[in-house]
Write an enzyme that holds these catalytic residues in place. Sequence first.
Site, short mmCIF file in Angstrom:
data_model
loop_
_atom_site.label_atom_id
_atom_site.label_comp_id
_atom_site.label_asym_id
_atom_site.label_seq_id
_atom_site.Cartn_x
_atom_site.Cartn_y
_atom_site.Cartn_z
N SER A 63 0.83 -1.10 -0.07
CA SER A 63 0.24 -0.03 0.04
C SER A 63 0.82 1.40 -0.01
O SER A 63 0.39 2.28 -0.31
CB SER A 63 -0.96 0.07 1.11
OG SER A 63 -2.20 -0.89 0.76
N LYS A 66 0.45 3.24 -2.84
CA LYS A 66 -0.78 4.25 -3.14
C LYS A 66 -0.35 5.95 -3.23
O LYS A 66 -1.02 6.58 -3.77
CB LYS A 66 -1.85 3.95 -2.19
CG LYS A 66 -2.58 2.74 -2.41
CD LYS A 66 -3.48 2.19 -1.21
CE LYS A 66 -4.09 0.72 -1.19
NZ LYS A 66 -4.42 0.35 -0.11
N TYR A 188 -3.82 -2.49 -10.38
CA TYR A 188 -3.79 -2.26 -8.81
C TYR A 188 -2.80 -3.37 -8.26
O TYR A 188 -2.00 -2.91 -7.41
CB TYR A 188 -5.14 -2.35 -8.23
CG TYR A 188 -4.94 -2.33 -6.70
CD1 TYR A 188 -4.79 -1.23 -6.00
CD2 TYR A 188 -5.49 -3.38 -6.11
CE1 TYR A 188 -4.68 -1.01 -4.63
CE2 TYR A 188 -5.23 -3.60 -4.67
CZ TYR A 188 -4.97 -2.29 -3.85
OH TYR A 188 -4.83 -2.27 -2.67
N TYR A 240 -4.83 3.79 7.65
CA TYR A 240 -6.06 3.26 7.70
C TYR A 240 -6.59 3.67 9.25
O TYR A 240 -6.49 4.84 9.60
CB TYR A 240 -5.92 1.70 7.58
CG TYR A 240 -5.02 1.25 6.58
CD1 TYR A 240 -5.00 1.87 5.25
CD2 TYR A 240 -3.92 0.59 7.04
CE1 TYR A 240 -4.09 1.34 4.54
CE2 TYR A 240 -3.06 0.27 6.15
CZ TYR A 240 -3.14 0.55 4.78
OH TYR A 240 -2.22 0.23 3.77
N VAL A 258 1.40 -3.85 3.73
CA VAL A 258 1.16 -4.79 4.43
C VAL A 258 2.76 -5.89 4.12
O VAL A 258 2.85 -6.93 4.72
CB VAL A 258 -0.13 -5.70 4.16
CG1 VAL A 258 -1.14 -5.42 4.79
CG2 VAL A 258 -0.12 -6.11 2.63
N1 GLN Z 1 -2.18 -5.20 -2.17
C1 GLN Z 1 -2.84 -5.20 -0.76
C2 GLN Z 1 -4.21 -5.17 -0.62
O1 GLN Z 1 -4.75 -4.79 -1.71
C3 GLN Z 1 -2.38 -3.74 0.02
C4 GLN Z 1 -2.81 -3.49 1.41
C5 GLN Z 1 -2.02 -2.92 2.15
O2 GLN Z 1 -0.65 -3.04 1.98
N2 GLN Z 1 -2.56 -2.51 3.18
O3 GLN Z 1 -5.04 -5.79 0.11
#
Ligand code: GLN
Length: 304
Positions: A63, A66, A188, A240, A258
Site C-alpha cells: 500500500s 498508493k 492495482y 487506515y 502489508v
Molecule cells: N495489495 C494489498 C491489498 O490490496 C495492499 C494492502 C496494504 O498494504 N494495506 O490488500
Amino acid sequence: MDYSSVIQEIYADLKKKQSVGKVAAYIPELAKVNPDKFGVTLLKTDGLHYSIGDSKEKFSIQSISKVLSLSFIFPKIGEAIWKRIGVEPSGDPFNSIVQLEYENGIPRNPFINAGALVVADIILSLCKNPKEEFLHYINQLVDTDLITYNNKVAASEKKHGYLNAALANMMKSYGNIHNDVDEVLDFYFHQCAIDMTCEELAKAFLLFANQGELTHQKKPLLSKSQIKRMNALMLSCGFYDESGEFAYEVGLPGKSGVGGGIAAIYPKHFSIAVWSPQLNQKGNSTLGMLFLEQFTTKTGMSIF
Ligand code: GLN
C-alpha cells in the site's frame, strides 16, 4: 543532530524483541518472507543518509504504492480528482467495503483500497501504457532502472483478491470506475507488487520532504500546494484506522504497507523508510511504528 547514533541505539534495542506480530498471509506469496528482517534508511534533504540492517534488501511495498500512484496522477488530473475520491480518514480497515455503499461508491480517501482502485482507474484512462509509465515514474524518482514489478506477488494477490474485486465491482456499478474492472484490478495488483529497498523508498519519498523537487532533476514534479495536500493525506489517512495513533505516536506524514514497510517524511528535513514484516492487528509494521515513535521522540524531529 547525530542521527546515526540514535538510529543505532533504537535499532539495537528493538532488534532484541521477537514475535511482535504476524506476517501478512492473506496474500500467500507475502507469507514467504523472513519475519525477522529489519532495515532502516534515513535520507536528509541535503543528501546525507544513514542506513542500518536489511536496508538494501527488496520487499513488497504494497500500500505504500498508493502514495506514489496518487503523486503520479495528481499533477495530470489536478483537483478534479476529488470529485471521485474524498479526503477524509475512513476509520475503517484498508480493505473495508461498508462505507462504500452508503457513500455511493465514492471512497473516503485515496489510501484505502477503494480509493487506490479509483486512482488506478484514472491512470488507465490517462496513460497509453499504464504499467510501463508508472514503473518509469518510480524509477525516475529513485534515479535508477532497477525497480520492477514482482509478478509472483501480483499473481498471488490476483488469485486471492476477492475483496478488491468486490470493491471495484461495486464502484463500477456506481459509475466511479470507467475502465474494465479486470484491467483496473490487474494494474492495482501490480502497483502493490513493486519491490523496493528501504534505501530506494527513502529516495522516492524525499520528493514529499523536498517540496515536489527531485535532487537529480531541476523541474518540480508537483507544485507546493499539491505536496501540502499529499502530506496532509498521509498524515490523516496513511495508516487506515490507525492513522490517529501514528500521528499521536510518531507525528509525521507517512504510509504503511502489508509487506511491513513504512515510509515517512519530515517536510524540508528528511524522509525515512523502515521495514519489518511482522504486522500488528491493523496491518501496520509493529517494529516500524515503534522505531519511528522512538526516533521522533528521541530526536524531537516531528512536525508537532
Ligand atoms: N495489495 C494489498 C491489498 O490490496 C495492499 C494492502 C496494504 O498494504 N494495506 O490488500
